[in-house]
Structures are given as C-alpha cells and as structure tokens.
Design an enzyme around this catalytic site. Structure first.
Site, PDB file in Angstrom:
ATOM      1  N   ALA A  73       3.046   6.147  -2.493  1.00 12.28           N
ATOM      2  CA  ALA A  73       4.343   6.453  -3.048  1.00 12.28           C
ATOM      3  C   ALA A  73       4.693   7.388  -4.932  1.00 12.28           C
ATOM      4  CB  ALA A  73       5.147   6.159  -2.406  1.00 12.28           C
ATOM      5  N   GLY A  87       0.742  -1.285   0.161  1.00 15.42           N
ATOM      6  CA  GLY A  87       0.206   0.463   0.147  1.00 15.42           C
ATOM      7  C   GLY A  87       0.207   1.618  -0.126  1.00 15.42           C
ATOM      8  N   CYS A  88       1.916   1.483   0.679  1.00 17.53           N
ATOM      9  CA  CYS A  88       2.470   2.608   0.552  1.00 17.53           C
ATOM     10  C   CYS A  88       3.454   2.627  -0.578  1.00 17.53           C
ATOM     11  CB  CYS A  88       4.102   2.579   1.883  1.00 17.53           C
ATOM     12  SG  CYS A  88       3.066   2.028   3.179  1.00 17.53           S
ATOM     13  N   THR A  89       3.866   1.597  -1.081  1.00 23.38           N
ATOM     14  CA  THR A  89       4.720   2.110  -2.527  1.00 23.38           C
ATOM     15  C   THR A  89       2.949   2.221  -3.586  1.00 23.38           C
ATOM     16  OG1 THR A  89       5.886  -0.258  -1.928  1.00 23.38           O
ATOM     17  CG2 THR A  89       5.579   0.502  -4.279  1.00 23.38           C
TER      18      THR A  89
END
Length: 157
Positions: free
Chosen positions: A55, A50-52
């Site tokens: 970002a 999710g963070c990738t």
C-alpha cells in the site's frame, strides 16, 4: 474450501461492482470505465507487513499512476473502519474498497494461498474499456505488483 469461481484471465471484461471506500462512500467501478485505466489490487489484510509495504509503494508512486491515466483501487475483506484506520495511519492517497463478504474477490476468481487459508494478493491492470490486460499474482513480492503495473500502463499509453 475451494474457490469455485472461474479466475478471470487476460482479455476478460471485469465485472461491474460497487463497494464502499475507507470513507464510507459508495464507489461504482463503472464510473471509471471508458475514462481511465485501472489498477485493481486484492490484498489479504489491512496493516499486515506485506500489505502495508504494498500500500505504501502504491501511495509513494501514486503520481506516476496519475500520469499514466490510471486509478488505483485496493480491495480486501475488512470493514470501512479498518480501512479508514489503515489509510490514515499510512497516509494512503487512493481508494481502499471494502469487500466484506468477498463478493468481488469471488467475481474475479482471486485464488487463495496456503491451502485456502490466506486470501490471495493479485493485481489486475485494466484498460479504459474495462478489459484485463495484465495479471500479477504473488503473495510475497508485494512491491513488484507496483512495478509490473506501471510497466504495463506505459505500454498502454
């Protein structure tokens, strides 16, 4: 363990803070207040799915944020080296700030999710005066953070 800090709300002034970015440079948020709108997003962890996705969405739309006179900052608790690796791997073109002791996360009162086990994913849109104009809190709709931020920034300009 409950987060005892008060959650910042729309209309609140953001706290002044300094954190190192992925290159080890000290970034003072006060240097941006009065000059640009800010998108400050807190995310759980470098290089997780999710963070990738989040970002990379900020990366791909970074020019849109520039055109809306906004600077983007991603903040999480990993080290400079972790942020540097994450930024290089995904060619991120904005500052990732290292909040190793979660000091700034606590100043903003970012809630944790899943019974306090996972740091929250919250985006703050801040106007030039340093005042919060929008907050979006969603652990699972990572890419929606970008769309919401852009829509609010369009209203500010």
């Amino acid at each position: 363990m409950a987060n005892k800090s008060k959650e910042l709300q729309i209309g609140d002034q953001i706290p002044i803070f300094q954190l190192q970015n992925q290159n080890g440079e000290l970034i003072n948020i006060q240097d941006f207040i009065g000059k640009q709108n800010l998108v400050i997003y807190f995310y759980p962890k470098d290089d997780t799915p999710g963070c990738t996705k989040q970002a990379c969405s900020f990366r791909d739309q970074y020019e849109d944020f520039n055109h809306l006179n906004a600077e983007v900052f991603g903040i999480s608790g990993q080290s400079v080296s972790s942020h540097k690796e994450f930024a290089e791997k995904h060619r991120l073109n904005f500052n990732l700030l290292c909040d190793v002791n979660n000091t700034v996360r606590k100043q903003f009162g970012v809630p944790t999710n899943f019974f306090g086990l996972l740091p929250g994913r919250v985006t703050y849109v801040v106007d030039r005066s340093g005042k919060i104009v929008h907050i979006f809190n969603s652990q699972f709709r990572a890419e929606e953070h970008i769309e919401q931020a852009k829509n609010i920034l369009k209203q500010l300009e």
